[in-house]
Scaffold this motif. Structure first.
Motif, PDB file in Angstrom:
ATOM      1  N   PRO A  48       0.827  -1.199   0.000  1.00 18.16           N
ATOM      2  CA  PRO A  48       0.000   0.000   0.000  1.00 18.16           C
ATOM      3  C   PRO A  48       0.867   1.257   0.000  1.00 18.16           C
ATOM      4  N   ARG A  49       0.267   2.395  -0.146  1.00 18.99           N
ATOM      5  CA  ARG A  49       1.019   3.640  -0.065  1.00 18.99           C
ATOM      6  C   ARG A  49       1.251   4.057   1.387  1.00 18.99           C
ATOM      7  N   TYR A  50       0.317   3.726   2.244  1.00 15.42           N
ATOM      8  CA  TYR A  50       0.419   4.086   3.662  1.00 15.42           C
ATOM      9  C   TYR A  50      -0.050   2.904   4.507  1.00 15.42           C
ATOM     10  N   LYS A  51       0.597   2.765   5.653  1.00 11.00           N
ATOM     11  CA  LYS A  51       0.207   1.694   6.563  1.00 11.00           C
ATOM     12  C   LYS A  51       0.527   2.128   7.989  1.00 11.00           C
ATOM     13  N   ILE A  52      -0.456   1.956   8.857  1.00  4.53           N
ATOM     14  CA  ILE A  52      -0.259   2.243  10.276  1.00  4.53           C
ATOM     15  C   ILE A  52      -0.528   0.961  11.044  1.00  4.53           C
ATOM     16  N   ILE A  53       0.425   0.539  11.849  1.00  5.56           N
ATOM     17  CA  ILE A  53       0.257  -0.672  12.658  1.00  5.56           C
ATOM     18  C   ILE A  53       0.769  -0.400  14.057  1.00  5.56           C
ATOM     19  N   GLU A  54       0.422  -1.285  14.954  1.00  9.58           N
ATOM     20  CA  GLU A  54       0.953  -1.206  16.315  1.00  9.58           C
ATOM     21  C   GLU A  54       2.226  -2.060  16.399  1.00  9.58           C
ATOM     22  N   LYS A  55       3.074  -1.696  17.338  1.00  3.94           N
ATOM     23  CA  LYS A  55       4.306  -2.473  17.507  1.00  3.94           C
ATOM     24  C   LYS A  55       3.954  -3.925  17.817  1.00  3.94           C
ATOM     25  N   ARG A  56       4.822  -4.777  17.364  1.00  5.64           N
ATOM     26  CA  ARG A  56       4.698  -6.237  17.494  1.00  5.64           C
ATOM     27  C   ARG A  56       3.748  -6.854  16.469  1.00  5.64           C
ATOM     28  N   GLN A  57       3.052  -6.017  15.692  1.00  5.68           N
ATOM     29  CA  GLN A  57       2.236  -6.556  14.603  1.00  5.68           C
ATOM     30  C   GLN A  57       3.109  -6.854  13.392  1.00  5.68           C
ATOM     31  N   SER A  58       2.523  -7.528  12.422  1.00  2.18           N
ATOM     32  CA  SER A  58       3.215  -7.849  11.182  1.00  2.18           C
ATOM     33  C   SER A  58       2.696  -6.982  10.049  1.00  2.18           C
ATOM     34  N   VAL A  59       3.542  -6.802   9.048  1.00  2.60           N
ATOM     35  CA  VAL A  59       3.131  -5.997   7.891  1.00  2.60           C
ATOM     36  C   VAL A  59       3.878  -6.504   6.663  1.00  2.60           C
ATOM     37  N   ALA A  60       3.260  -6.358   5.510  1.00  8.11           N
ATOM     38  CA  ALA A  60       3.893  -6.766   4.256  1.00  8.11           C
ATOM     39  C   ALA A  60       3.690  -5.684   3.201  1.00  8.11           C
ATOM     40  N   PHE A  61       4.722  -5.499   2.412  1.00  3.65           N
ATOM     41  CA  PHE A  61       4.691  -4.520   1.327  1.00  3.65           C
ATOM     42  C   PHE A  61       4.910  -5.258   0.016  1.00  3.65           C
ATOM     43  N   TRP A  62       4.306  -4.727  -1.026  1.00  9.39           N
ATOM     44  CA  TRP A  62       4.391  -5.368  -2.338  1.00  9.39           C
ATOM     45  C   TRP A  62       5.024  -4.422  -3.341  1.00  9.39           C
ATOM     46  N   CYS A  63       5.783  -4.979  -4.264  1.00  9.61           N
ATOM     47  CA  CYS A  63       6.436  -4.186  -5.299  1.00  9.61           C
ATOM     48  C   CYS A  63       6.356  -4.918  -6.637  1.00  9.61           C
TER      49      CYS A  63
END
Lengths: 114, 113
Positions: A8-23
Motif C-alpha cells: 500500500p502507499r500508507y500503513k499504520i500498525i501497532e508495535k509487534r504486529q506484522s506488515v507486508a509490502f508489495w512491489c
C-alpha cells in the motif's frame, strides 16, 4: 512505460504486529531493490535481488525482516514483529540486469508503527 | 563502504536566485555519481548522473553538477530557481565495480516567492 508500482502507499500498525509490502518492478527489469528511508535520512539498501536470487542482504535485519521474489518479478517485504524504529518509507527500485546505475524508484510505502 | 555528505540539510532561496547544493563523498576509487529529486509524497526521480567523460553534467530542467575528483565532490547548481524546484534533493554514489548505492541525508530546497 509503466513505472515501479508499490502498495500500500500508507500503513499504520501497532508495535509487534506484522506488515507486508508489495512491489512490481518495471517490466523486463531483472534487478530489484528494497530501501528503507527513515525521516531525515537518505535511503538505505535493505536487499537486492537479481531475478529471484539475493545479491546483497547485508543490511537487512534478518531477525524481523524478510523478503522474497519467487518468480523473479514481483517482490514482497515483510516485517514481523514491527518495532517503533521501523517507522519509515520503504522504497522499491528496479533496474535492468547489469545496469545498477539506472535505478527507477517507486512511490514508496510510508509505514508508521505506534 | 562509501560515505556521502550533504552538509546543508535545508536551503531556502528566493525565486530566480542561484543555488548550490553541496555533496562530498568519501572514497577515491572509481565511482558513479547521481542527484535524485524527491517531491512530496513521491518516489525518487533521477535528476542527473555522472558515469564517465565530461565532468560537467546537465539536466533537462536547468540543473548542472560538476564532478571534482580531487575534492571528491559533486555539487549541484542552478543559476535561477523556480517555485517548482522546491523538493528534497539526494546525492548518491555507487562504486563502478559495486552494486550498492549510498545516499546522502538529503537537502531540502525551499524556493521563496
Amino acid at each position: 512505460e509503466a513505472g515501479v508500482a508499490q502498495s500500500p502507499r500508507y500503513k499504520i500498525i501497532e508495535k509487534r504486529q506484522s506488515v507486508a509490502f508489495w512491489c512490481n518492478p518495471i517490466s523486463g527489469h531483472a534487478t530489484l531493490y528494497w530501501y528503507q528511508q527513515i525521516l531525515g535520512q537518505g535511503p538505505k539498501l535493505l536487499i537486492q535481488f537479481q531475478n529471484n536470487g539475493v545479491v546483497d542482504d547485508s543490511q537487512l535485519p534478518k531477525d524481523r525482516f524478510s523478503a522474497e521474489r519467487l518468480k523473479g518479478v514481483d517482490s514482497t517485504l515483510k516485517i514481523q514483529p514491527a518495532k517503533l524504529e521501523d517507522s519509515a518509507v520503504y522504497l522499491c527500485a528496479s533496474s535492468l540486469w547489469g545496469i545498477t546505475y539506472e535505478q527507477y524508484f517507486g512511490p514508496g510505502t510510508r509505514l508508521t508503527v505506534t | 563502504a562509501q560515505s556521502v555528505t550533504q552538509l546543508d540539510s535545508q536551503v531556502p532561496v528566493f525565486e530566480e536566485a542561484p543555488v548550490e547544493l553541496r555533496c562530498n563523498y568519501s572514497s577515491s576509487v572509481s565511482v558513479y555519481l547521481f542527484w535524485y529529486v524527491q517531491y512530496p509524497n513521491q518516489g525518487l526521480q533521477l535528476l542527473l548522473k555522472y558515469l564517465s567523460g565530461s565532468t560537467l553534467v546537465e539536466s533537462i530542467n536547468g540543473f548542472e553538477a560538476e564532478f571534482n575528483k580531487s575534492q571528491t565532490s559533486f555539487h549541484l547548481r542552478k543559476p535561477s530557481v523556480h517555485i517548482s524546484d522546491t523538493a528534497e534533493y539526494f546525492c548518491a554514489v555507487s562504486e563502478t565495480h559495486g552494486n550498492q548505492f549510498y545516499f546522502g541525508t538529503g537537502t531540502s530546497l525551499t524556493v521563496i516567492p
